[in-house]
Design an enzyme around this catalytic site. Structure first.
Site, PDB file in Angstrom:
ATOM      1  N   HIS A  25       0.842  -1.198   0.000  1.00  0.00           N
ATOM      2  CA  HIS A  25       0.000   0.000   0.000  1.00  0.00           C
ATOM      3  C   HIS A  25       0.882   1.254   0.000  1.00  0.00           C
ATOM      4  O   HIS A  25       0.587   2.226  -0.689  1.00  0.00           O
ATOM      5  CB  HIS A  25      -0.930   0.010   1.229  1.00  0.00           C
ATOM      6  CG  HIS A  25      -2.110  -0.904   1.061  1.00  0.00           C
ATOM      7  ND1 HIS A  25      -3.417  -0.467   1.113  1.00  0.00           N
ATOM      8  CD2 HIS A  25      -2.183  -2.219   0.800  1.00  0.00           C
ATOM      9  CE1 HIS A  25      -4.231  -1.481   0.908  1.00  0.00           C
ATOM     10  NE2 HIS A  25      -3.502  -2.566   0.728  1.00  0.00           N
ATOM     11  N   ASP A 127      -5.239   6.200   2.515  1.00  0.00           N
ATOM     12  CA  ASP A 127      -5.429   4.789   2.227  1.00  0.00           C
ATOM     13  C   ASP A 127      -6.795   4.322   2.726  1.00  0.00           C
ATOM     14  O   ASP A 127      -7.339   4.854   3.696  1.00  0.00           O
ATOM     15  CB  ASP A 127      -4.324   3.982   2.915  1.00  0.00           C
ATOM     16  CG  ASP A 127      -4.298   2.545   2.441  1.00  0.00           C
ATOM     17  OD1 ASP A 127      -3.522   2.250   1.525  1.00  0.00           O
ATOM     18  OD2 ASP A 127      -5.082   1.718   2.962  1.00  0.00           O
TER      19      ASP A 127
END
Ligand code: UDP
Length: 503
Positions: A25, A127
């Site tokens: 990520h 995120d």
């Protein structure tokens, strides 16, 4: 590089990026942040020191290229049982420590909110694993754009599973069923879908929160490109009901320099324990398209029995290979691999990388002719971008869906035949035998018409990937669109005419 402006706009647009702390990520969100900075946005990336160390070199290079980008450090709070300096969740993180890292990260929420206030950005890109950030942005009267990992394809398939539950209508784990409502007839078995669709888990609760915040966000960012999964991009927008921009391939867009490619995701410029770029000299000695690159991402830990099967499968497959074995702890598996490594290096058939591989440089190397992958979304896009066909060996997360896209829809990959979804922390009992590994590689690297067709298709997609990030390309236009929207939003906030809802 072009800055995307709107009429009447004078000040620079300011953005905060908040990446999650696992490599798969962190790496793409930092790439996306850098792409925004490349196009005139003032960018601050908030993260902890150990995570910043992974990408700071690229940020410094970007700043010296005249881009307005920096890192804002926060210290991960100490929680009992969390070793000092552990700030990430990757293949070497035991489950109990991963939970401690998450606990510490949760404690940072008030501090993150405070930094949002201090830095006073015009929008936030965070995120998916920070669902609270949608409310934090709303409190500041600014948009939150969510970074969603994975493919549009996988998200559409998972939405269909939640909505229609076709997996509950079959009698056994290995009976296949159709996932309804997709542009392509997608068949899977119950054993291949993530556990949370069958039994509620802690992760189901987390994903529920993620999904709620996704719908409340101003829009979402993805890292693939239109030619790769266009119909699913459109379907995703209908399902979620928000805007969405596909701005990939992000890795090649922003990592054009060899130094950026070499250090991406690692910070140090060489992989550990493998001498100075031993892999490069080895690849240089190989014929064009003759080597299989084998890598299973940043989160996977195979048991020793599986490592032994892979080793034999590669040794017997009749093709040269470069295998990223990663960090392997002392023990029988490591001793076996060390012996194996010496043997295949002596026969010049293979090369092992211990630790982190400079994957972007390897994929670019002309000697590499195919890739064996666990279907992690970053690797998939990077491999398609490099124009290389794949052997798909999905393991966990949404990787079994990605496999279907590559094998059935795009027809650019050979499936190894994995049948069981696993959790990243528990490999389960499915061992892929050496014969299957060798057979899949034979199909990947073969010379028959089918293999050639597969290669032609992935090369054509690679051309599309390159076009997508050029001026006027689909990803270029998406980026332009999202930046202009954020600028218009800012202008309206400065000179309010009517009330405009955030989402
Ligand atoms: N990666 C790398 N070197 C490694 C392992 C991984 O550069 O030795 C990078 C790879 O290029 C990709 C990311 O780390 O960008 C892994 O993400 P992916 O989605 O492929 O898999 P995950 O780590 O989530 O399983």
């Amino acid at each position: 590089m072009e800055s995307f402006g709107v009429e009447g706009e004078s000040e620079t647009l300011k953005a905060i990026f908040l990446p999650f702390i696992s490599p798969s990520h962190l790496v793409p969100v930092v790439d996306i942040a850098r792409i925004f900075a490349m196009h005139g946005v003032d960018v601050t990336i908030i993260t902890t020191p150990a995570n910043a160390a992974v990408f700071q070199g690229s940020i410094d290079r970007d700043a010296s290229r005249g881009r307005s980008i920096r890192t804002h450090l926060v210290k991960l709070p100490q929680v009992p049982g969390l070793p000092e300096g552990v700030e990430t969740i990757n293949a070497s993180t035991p489950m109990d420590i991963a939970l401690k890292v998450s606990e510490a990260l949760n404690l940072l929420e008030p501090q993150f909110r405070q930094i949002f206030h201090q830095l006073n950005p015009d929008f936030i890109v965070s995120d998916m694993f920070y669902p609270w950030s949608v409310d934090a942005a709303a409190e500041l009267g600014i948009p939150r754009v969510i970074y969603v990992g994975g493919t549009y394809f996988a998200h559409c398939a998972m939405d269909s599973l939640e909505r229609f539950e076709p997996h509950k209508k079959v009698d056994s784990e290995d009976e296949s069923f159709l996932i309804p409502g997709l542009p392509y007839n997608l068949e899977m078995t119950r054993s291949q879908i993530p556990e949370r669709f069958k039994t509620p888990t802690e992760f189901s609760y987390i994903m529920k929160k993620v999904k709620e915040s996704e719908k409340k966000s101003y829009g979402s960012l993805f890292k693939s490109f239109y030619a790769f999964e266009g119909p699913y991009e459109e379907l995703y927008r209908t399902i979620v009901g928000t805007k969405s921009w596909n701005v990939g391939p992000v890795s090649s867009w922003v990592n054009q320099d060899v130094s950026d490619k070499r250090s991406r995701g690692h910070g140090k410029e060489e992989e550990e324990g493998n001498g100075k770029a031993g892999w490069l000299a080895w690849l240089d000695s190989k014929k064009k398209g003759s080597v299989v690159y084998v890598c299973f991402g940043s989160m996977n830990n195979f048991p020793d029995t599986q490592l032994v099967e892979i080793a034999h499968g590669l040794e017997d497959c009749g093709h040269d290979f470069l295998w990223v074995v990663g960090k392997i702890n002392e023990g029988e598996g490591r001793a076996f691999l060390e012996e194996f490594g010496k043997r295949v290096e002596a026969s010049n058939k293979g090369c092992l990388i211990w630790g982190w591989a400079p994957q972007l440089l390897i994929l670019d190397h002309p000697a590499v002719g195919g890739v064996m992958t666990h279907c992690g979304m970053n690797t998939v896009i990077e491999t398609v971008d490099a124009g290389l066909p794949m052997v798909t060996w999905p393991l966990f997360a949404e990787q079994f869906f990605n496999e279907r896209l590559l094998v059935d829809v795009l027809k650019i990959a050979v499936p190894i035949g994995a049948k069981k979804w696993k959790s990243w922390s528990d490999f389960g009992d499915e061992i892929m035998e050496r014969g299957k590994i060798g057979d899949a590689i034979a199909l990947l690297m073969g010379e028959g018409e089918e293999c050639e067709e597969m290669r032609r298709r992935v090369k054509a997609l690679s051309q599309e990937a390159k076009k997508a990030i050029q001026i006027g390309g689909s990803s270029y236009n998406s980026l332009k669109d999202v930046i202009q929207e954020m600028k218009s939003f800012k202008l309206e906030k400065l000179n309010p005419k009517d009330e405009k809802p955030l989402a």
